[in-house]
Design a protein around this motif. Structure first.
Motif, PDB file in Angstrom:
ATOM      1  N   THR A 141       0.993  -1.208  -0.021  1.00 46.72           N
ATOM      2  CA  THR A 141      -0.013   0.103   0.033  1.00 46.72           C
ATOM      3  C   THR A 141       0.851   1.109   0.047  1.00 46.72           C
ATOM      4  N   TYR A 142       2.088   1.246   0.646  1.00 46.47           N
ATOM      5  CA  TYR A 142       2.851   2.652   0.740  1.00 46.47           C
ATOM      6  C   TYR A 142       3.477   2.609  -0.699  1.00 46.47           C
ATOM      7  N   ASP A 143       4.040   1.540  -1.204  1.00 49.04           N
ATOM      8  CA  ASP A 143       4.656   1.656  -2.673  1.00 49.04           C
ATOM      9  C   ASP A 143       3.424   2.175  -3.668  1.00 49.04           C
ATOM     10  N   ALA A 144       2.128   1.772  -3.454  1.00 49.65           N
ATOM     11  CA  ALA A 144       1.198   2.393  -4.311  1.00 49.65           C
ATOM     12  C   ALA A 144       1.025   3.767  -4.007  1.00 49.65           C
ATOM     13  N   LEU A 145       0.966   4.325  -2.621  1.00 49.58           N
ATOM     14  CA  LEU A 145       0.797   5.722  -2.541  1.00 49.58           C
ATOM     15  C   LEU A 145       2.151   6.363  -3.090  1.00 49.58           C
ATOM     16  N   LEU A 146       3.374   5.917  -2.859  1.00 49.58           N
ATOM     17  CA  LEU A 146       4.536   6.549  -3.423  1.00 49.58           C
ATOM     18  C   LEU A 146       4.493   6.598  -5.098  1.00 49.58           C
ATOM     19  N   SER A 147       3.798   5.585  -5.568  1.00 50.63           N
ATOM     20  CA  SER A 147       3.631   5.817  -7.150  1.00 50.63           C
ATOM     21  C   SER A 147       2.580   6.370  -7.681  1.00 50.63           C
ATOM     22  N   TRP A 148       1.698   7.036  -6.685  1.00 53.98           N
ATOM     23  CA  TRP A 148       0.424   7.528  -7.124  1.00 53.98           C
ATOM     24  C   TRP A 148       0.687   8.856  -8.037  1.00 53.98           C
ATOM     25  N   PRO A 149       0.087   9.085  -9.262  1.00 53.51           N
ATOM     26  CA  PRO A 149       0.578  10.135 -10.310  1.00 53.51           C
ATOM     27  C   PRO A 149       0.417  11.564  -9.372  1.00 53.51           C
ATOM     28  N   THR A 150      -0.539  11.725  -8.710  1.00 52.56           N
ATOM     29  CA  THR A 150      -0.982  13.026  -7.958  1.00 52.56           C
ATOM     30  C   THR A 150       0.129  13.324  -6.789  1.00 52.56           C
ATOM     31  N   ASP A 151       0.881  12.174  -6.521  1.00 49.83           N
ATOM     32  CA  ASP A 151       1.881  12.240  -5.459  1.00 49.83           C
ATOM     33  C   ASP A 151       1.356  12.747  -4.119  1.00 49.83           C
ATOM     34  N   PRO A 152       0.381  12.159  -3.604  1.00 49.20           N
ATOM     35  CA  PRO A 152      -0.273  12.737  -2.153  1.00 49.20           C
ATOM     36  C   PRO A 152       0.637  13.078  -1.065  1.00 49.20           C
ATOM     37  N   LEU A 153       1.752  12.252  -0.728  1.00 53.15           N
ATOM     38  CA  LEU A 153       2.761  12.302   0.166  1.00 53.15           C
ATOM     39  C   LEU A 153       3.704  13.555  -0.058  1.00 53.15           C
ATOM     40  N   ASN A 154       3.766  14.058  -1.549  1.00 54.57           N
ATOM     41  CA  ASN A 154       4.645  15.012  -1.903  1.00 54.57           C
ATOM     42  C   ASN A 154       6.281  14.532  -1.544  1.00 54.57           C
ATOM     43  N   LEU A 155       6.445  13.557  -1.979  1.00 53.30           N
ATOM     44  CA  LEU A 155       8.021  12.646  -1.947  1.00 53.30           C
ATOM     45  C   LEU A 155       8.620  12.675  -3.127  1.00 53.30           C
ATOM     46  N   LYS A 156       7.973  12.869  -4.194  1.00 49.50           N
ATOM     47  CA  LYS A 156       8.676  12.858  -5.559  1.00 49.50           C
ATOM     48  C   LYS A 156       9.143  11.649  -5.784  1.00 49.50           C
ATOM     49  N   ASN A 157       8.511  10.562  -5.566  1.00 44.92           N
ATOM     50  CA  ASN A 157       9.099   9.096  -5.770  1.00 44.92           C
ATOM     51  C   ASN A 157       7.986   8.572  -6.746  1.00 44.92           C
ATOM     52  N   THR A 158       7.320   9.196  -7.711  1.00 43.67           N
ATOM     53  CA  THR A 158       6.518   8.538  -8.590  1.00 43.67           C
ATOM     54  C   THR A 158       7.193   7.802  -9.684  1.00 43.67           C
ATOM     55  N   ASP A 159       8.423   8.274 -10.332  1.00 39.38           N
ATOM     56  CA  ASP A 159       8.975   7.928 -11.181  1.00 39.38           C
ATOM     57  C   ASP A 159      10.120   6.749 -10.664  1.00 39.38           C
ATOM     58  N   VAL A 160      10.342   6.626  -9.507  1.00 41.85           N
ATOM     59  CA  VAL A 160      11.494   5.856  -8.919  1.00 41.85           C
ATOM     60  C   VAL A 160      10.991   4.584  -9.090  1.00 41.85           C
ATOM     61  N   PRO A 161      12.151   3.845  -9.779  1.00 37.12           N
ATOM     62  CA  PRO A 161      11.791   2.351  -9.870  1.00 37.12           C
ATOM     63  C   PRO A 161      11.954   1.602  -8.895  1.00 37.12           C
ATOM     64  N   VAL A 162      11.341   0.235  -8.433  1.00 34.98           N
ATOM     65  CA  VAL A 162      11.631  -0.419  -7.213  1.00 34.98           C
ATOM     66  C   VAL A 162      12.392  -1.737  -7.577  1.00 34.98           C
ATOM     67  N   VAL A 163      13.622  -2.039  -6.973  1.00 31.75           N
ATOM     68  CA  VAL A 163      14.348  -2.993  -7.205  1.00 31.75           C
ATOM     69  C   VAL A 163      14.185  -3.986  -6.000  1.00 31.75           C
ATOM     70  N   GLN A 164      14.743  -5.501  -6.155  1.00 35.56           N
ATOM     71  CA  GLN A 164      14.724  -6.276  -5.273  1.00 35.56           C
ATOM     72  C   GLN A 164      15.425  -5.913  -3.970  1.00 35.56           C
ATOM     73  N   THR A 165      14.808  -6.327  -2.826  1.00 40.07           N
ATOM     74  CA  THR A 165      15.364  -5.882  -1.747  1.00 40.07           C
ATOM     75  C   THR A 165      16.541  -6.727  -1.245  1.00 40.07           C
ATOM     76  N   LYS A 166      16.709  -7.774  -1.424  1.00 39.67           N
ATOM     77  CA  LYS A 166      17.666  -8.652  -1.306  1.00 39.67           C
ATOM     78  C   LYS A 166      18.907  -8.247  -1.963  1.00 39.67           C
ATOM     79  N   ALA A 167      18.792  -7.979  -3.225  1.00 40.58           N
ATOM     80  CA  ALA A 167      19.890  -7.301  -4.037  1.00 40.58           C
ATOM     81  C   ALA A 167      20.407  -6.160  -3.694  1.00 40.58           C
TER      82      ALA A 167
END
Length: 950
Positions: A141-167
């Motif tokens: 859910t947090y990732d969905a909020l971060l990638s929301w086009p309107t950027d409700p949290l104002n963190l500017k992470n909408t276009d940041v890709p997500v990589v594997q946590t272990k790597a």
């Protein structure tokens, strides 16, 4: 990590999102609207409806985190959002209604108690609690909020890709170790890292939170790269031993860290766990990086050790294991220096080519063999080759007294090895067989107390061995034969002489041994153990209640006991050998008898051989045969001067040997044999003079007529530590002055005899000036000579001999009593000898600052010689070439008055000023000598009733 806590607790998505239809759609379709999704009455729908009422999608002026306002309503009532908003507005207008927002909420549903068992807990069949906040909704859910086009949290992470946590976590670990990985690569220069992607993050974290962690890992990695660069440079050509030892310790630390992080430590499960590991790694690397920043390529071993010592002392304020790590690094970096220290003082076998006095210019650590130029007060230079202490190459943490004791101990040990190789102390194997305590750093009081007890036991064993050797016991021979028998029992031949089956068994055993995995030696290493504890414990174990000495005391407490024990035994034996085997006291008395005219027979024989005109001339004359009588130089009774070398040998033959035999009857038989020489090859010789001094010597009527004659003495090599070239030069100056005074004494005696007895014999009437001149000159010269011989030299020498007797008594007592005050070392004996000569030369006006006084005295002597020459030439020469007697007498009296006035002011000034403890000694001050106050005794001889002052 502050931002991480706020965001995660607020927007974490729980596991129940998989059971809710609209949350699953939200996670799969981030662009969908909240209220266009499937609406249900399940618990997740209630949560998101509450969230929508509190946090609107369109930003309001109050902001994202404004406090919610609720209204009391019927639980069964289902109002629309618009009605709820209008009701809320009405409640705000009506100020008469005062309700507690939190107390008027729905009452919690009372649940009946459930039957809880461990089996259900382990099987996880219990129903999960219903989530109340979005922070419990999980990372999706947090990732969905971060990638929301309107950027409700104002963190500017909408276009940041997500990589594997272990790597990502593995890449951060590699970055912290200074290694490139899939996500972080090094640039072409290899000095910096850059991310493989422009920007990226992992699930559940924003880019801003991860940037701080990446910065910590990058800083740690760059520090490790700097340490690796230091290690590589330290192993370059001509690297110093301490720098290599320090690099080896740092390399071991990095090896343990790398092995622990990549092999022993499991993959971190969270970012917090990784950050904790990186923090522990940074705590280990930080003091090493600070130390590396203080090291320069041109620094010597002494500077490297001083820097390591300084940073190890600063680490005392750090955690326990970091403190122990820096102490172990200091221990290892000091190992090469401590090994040479043990070799120098004799507690370890010397490796390589030994350092000897013949190796001029050679150097090992803080010891060098060099020629030192000594310059006296008048600029005369004397060269001396010996071991020298290079204080500039001694680490700064070593106190000066400990450094001097270390150097003197090794120097005295090499004296014993070179001059007495059969001595028990010259055998290093014997010392090693007694298992001397190892010299190393001691950081706690218990270790210091233990090493002091071991040093005491070692000292007692060594004292017993030395006493047995002195008494002639064969303990050393037994030890030597025991050691030699052990050395002969080497390994037998392993393959020759065995059968085929035995050989096959040994080969198979060797093959099985080679097939075994390599042993990890670092697991048993003390430094690696400390580093592993730091990585395991982190910062949890940072307290240490043990009481340790202050760092300024550590060098003295760690090195002092063993160095002091070695210095005591070696210095005592050195002094004992000087007095017993090399007759130091006899050589010193030789100087007293001859250079200081302490022998009456030598003074009488020398005066007759030089000045008596009645002796047969030693000068070779054509056609005149020698009569075989006693010959002399007959100064004042001949026309040619200076005499030839053959005349000197004939005139002075036998004077030294006769005087020496008279003072030491036990040596008369030894000296009577052919070819036997006096101690130090004592003999008369011609002094090296300058052109100006040679011109003065060629005048037989001048005061400098005998300055060419000197006593030549060659210091035995064993006594060079006490009788230095500077001391020989000072004795030579004393002898030259006393020889002038001896000549003046003979001249005034002859003048007094000639003027008085000749006038009575021939009825010649003397004038008052002639009579007073002859009489007063005799009084002045006799007073000066008596003061020189009986006061200026005798009093200091008597005090010096009393001190020598005390030293011999102390040596006799200390052979069986280790608690007796330690006798002086050879260096202290040399300093005592120098202070003796300082006191003597101060009384003889031979110091540079006393040169004007000595010039006044020499002017008085020259006036007396001028009058004596005029008196002898009165019957045969023209008196017009000489000044009138009255003029010479008044000048003589005036000079004596000035001399007495100067001496009186000098004596009064010396009594008023504090005594200089550096130039004198308490021994000579207690004897009443050592400064110019002794001149008062000369004044009492010259002008007791103030005759000249009147």
């Amino acid at each position: 990590m502050a931002g991480e806590g706020n965001e995660t607790n607020l927007f974490a998505v729980p596991d129940f999102c998989q059971k809710s239809t609209w949350l699953r759609d939200l996670a799969t379709n981030p662009e969908a609207d909240f209220f266009s999704l499937h609406k249900s009455d399940d618990a997740a729908t209630k949560v998101i409806r509450s969230f929508a009422a509190v946090v609107p999608i369109v930003a309001e002026p109050n902001g994202l985190f404004s406090a919610p306002i609720f209204e009391t309503c019927d639980p069964g009532e289902q109002d629309s959002p618009v009605d709820e908003a209008s009701t809320t507005s009405e409640s705000l207008v009506d100020s008469t209604v005062e309700a507690d927002t939190w107390m008027d909420l729905d009452e919690p549903v009372v649940k009946p108690p459930a039957h809880r068992t461990w089996d259900a807990f382990e099987a996880r069949t219990t129903a999960p609690p219903e989530p109340l906040f979005l922070s419990e909704a999980g990372a999706s859910t947090y990732d969905a909020l971060l990638s929301w086009p309107t950027d409700p949290l104002n963190l500017k992470n909408t276009d940041v890709p997500v990589v594997q946590t272990k790597a990502y976590l593995s890449s951060l670990i590699s970055l912290a170790l200074g290694q490139q990985s899939l996500l972080f690569v090094r640039n072409n220069s290899g000095k910096k890292f850059r991310p493989a992607l422009p920007k990226f993050r992992i699930s559940g974290y924003s880019r801003e939170v991860l940037a701080g962690v990446e910065e910590e890992c990058l800083t740690c990695g760059m520090r490790i790269l700097d340490l690796r660069s230091f290690i590589q440079k330290s192993y370059a050509d001509e690297a110093s031993p301490c720098r290599v030892a320090l690099a080896s310790a740092v390399s071991l630390i990095l090896q343990v860290v790398h092995e622990y992080v990549t092999v022993d430590k499991a993959q971190p499960q969270s970012l917090l766990q990784l950050q904790t590991s990186v923090a522990s790694l940074a705590a280990i690397v930080k003091p090493l990086v600070k130390l590396n920043g203080q090291l320069r390529p041109d620094m010597g071993d002494h500077s490297v050790l001083s820097a390591v010592f300084h940073h190890a002392s600063l680490a005392d304020a750090d955690s326990r294991y970091v403190r122990e790590m820096m102490r172990e690094v200091l221990q290892r970096a000091s190992t090469p220096w401590i090994e040479f220290l043990q070799e120098w003082i004799g507690t370890s076998a010397e490796k390589g080519i030994p350092l000897t006095k013949s190796d001029v210019g050679a150097r090992k650590w803080f010891v060098k063999v060099d020629a030192e130029i000594y310059v006296d007060d008048f600029g005369r230079q004397i060269e001396d080759i010996d071991f020298r202490l290079d204080r500039s190459r001694m680490p700064a943490f070593i106190p000066d007294d400990v450094a001097q004791s270390i150097f003197e101990t090794g120097k005295n040990l090499r004296f014993i090895k070179s001059h007495h190789p059969e001595h028990i102390l010259a055998d290093t194997q014997l010392t090693l067989s007694q298992k001397p305590p190892e010299i190393r750093w001691r950081f706690d009081w218990n270790a210091i107390a233990r090493v002091e007890r071991r040093v005491k036991e070692f000292t007692d064993m060594k004292t017993i061995a030395v006493n047995d050797f002195r008494r002639g016991t064969a303990s050393k021979m037994d030890c030597t034969s025991h050691d030699s028998s052990q050395r002969t029992q080497v390994h037998n031949l392993t393959y020759f002489g065995v059968d085929e089956q035995e050989m096959e068994n040994r080969i198979q055993a060797s093959m099985r041994r080679l097939q075994e995995p390599l042993r990890d030696e670092t697991t048993r290493d003390s430094l690696s153990t400390i580093v592993r504890h730091q990585l395991d414990q982190g910062f949890s174990d940072s307290s240490d209640s043990s009481l340790t000495p202050h760092w300024s005391l550590l060098p003295l407490l760690s090195f002092g006991p063993m160095v002091s024990a070695q210095a005591r035994s070696i210095n005592q034996e050195h002094m004992r050998l000087l007095f017993v085997k090399h007759d130091l006291l006899g050589h010193l008395r030789l100087y007293r008898d001859f250079h200081m005219l302490g022998s009456g027979l030598f003074c009488a024989r020398l005066s007759q051989a030089l000045f008596n005109p009645d002796l047969e001339s030693a000068e070779r004359q054509a056609g005149v045969a020698r009569q075989g009588g006693v010959m002399g130089l007959r100064l004042g009774g001949r026309n040619t001067w200076p005499p030839a070398s053959s005349e000197l040998r004939l005139a002075l033959m036998g004077i030294l040997s006769d005087a020496y035999s008279d003072s030491r009857p036990e040596s008369s038989n030894k000296l009577s044999r052919d070819g036997e020489k006096l101690p130090g090859d004592l003999s008369f010789a011609v002094r090296d003079l300058s052109e100006e001094e040679i011109k003065k010597c060629m005048d037989p009527d001048s005061l400098e007529a005998l300055d060419f004659l000197c006593l030549q003495y060659t210091t035995p090599p064993a006594l060079s530590s006490v009788i230095t070239p500077v001391i020989l030069l000072q004795y030579d100056r004393i002898f030259r002055l006393l020889l002038r005074v001896l000549r003046m004494k003979y001249v005034v005696d002859e003048l007094f005899r000639h003027t008085l007895w000749t006038s009575r014999l021939y009825g010649y009437e003397l004038s008052d000036d002639e009579y007073r001149f002859a009489r007063e000159a005799r009084v002045v010269v006799s007073s000066v000579m008596g003061y020189f011989l009986d006061t200026a030299m005798t009093l200091p020498w008597q005090a010096f001999e009393r001190r020598l007797d005390q030293i011999q008594e102390a040596l006799a007592r200390s052979s069986n009593d280790t608690f007796t005050k330690q006798p002086p070392s050879p260096l202290q004996m040399q300093q005592l000898h120098s202070k003796l000569l300082y006191a003597v030369m101060s009384g003889l006006f031979l110091r540079k600052r006393q040169q004007p006084i000595l010039n006044l005295l020499e002017d008085i002597f020259n006036g007396i010689l001028e009058y004596a020459t005029a008196t002898k030439a009165s019957e045969s020469a023209d008196q017009s070439v000489f000044r009138p007697t009255s003029e010479m007498y008044h000048e003589f009296k005036q000079k004596v008055q000035v001399f007495i006035t100067v001496c009186r002011s000098l004596s009064e000034k010396a009594k008023s000023e504090p005594r200089d403890k550096d130039n004198g000694d308490a021994l000579f001050h207690s004897a009443g000598v050592g400064d110019e106050s002794i001149v008062a005794q000369l004044l009492s001889k010259l002008d007791l009733d103030n005759y000249y002052v009147k």
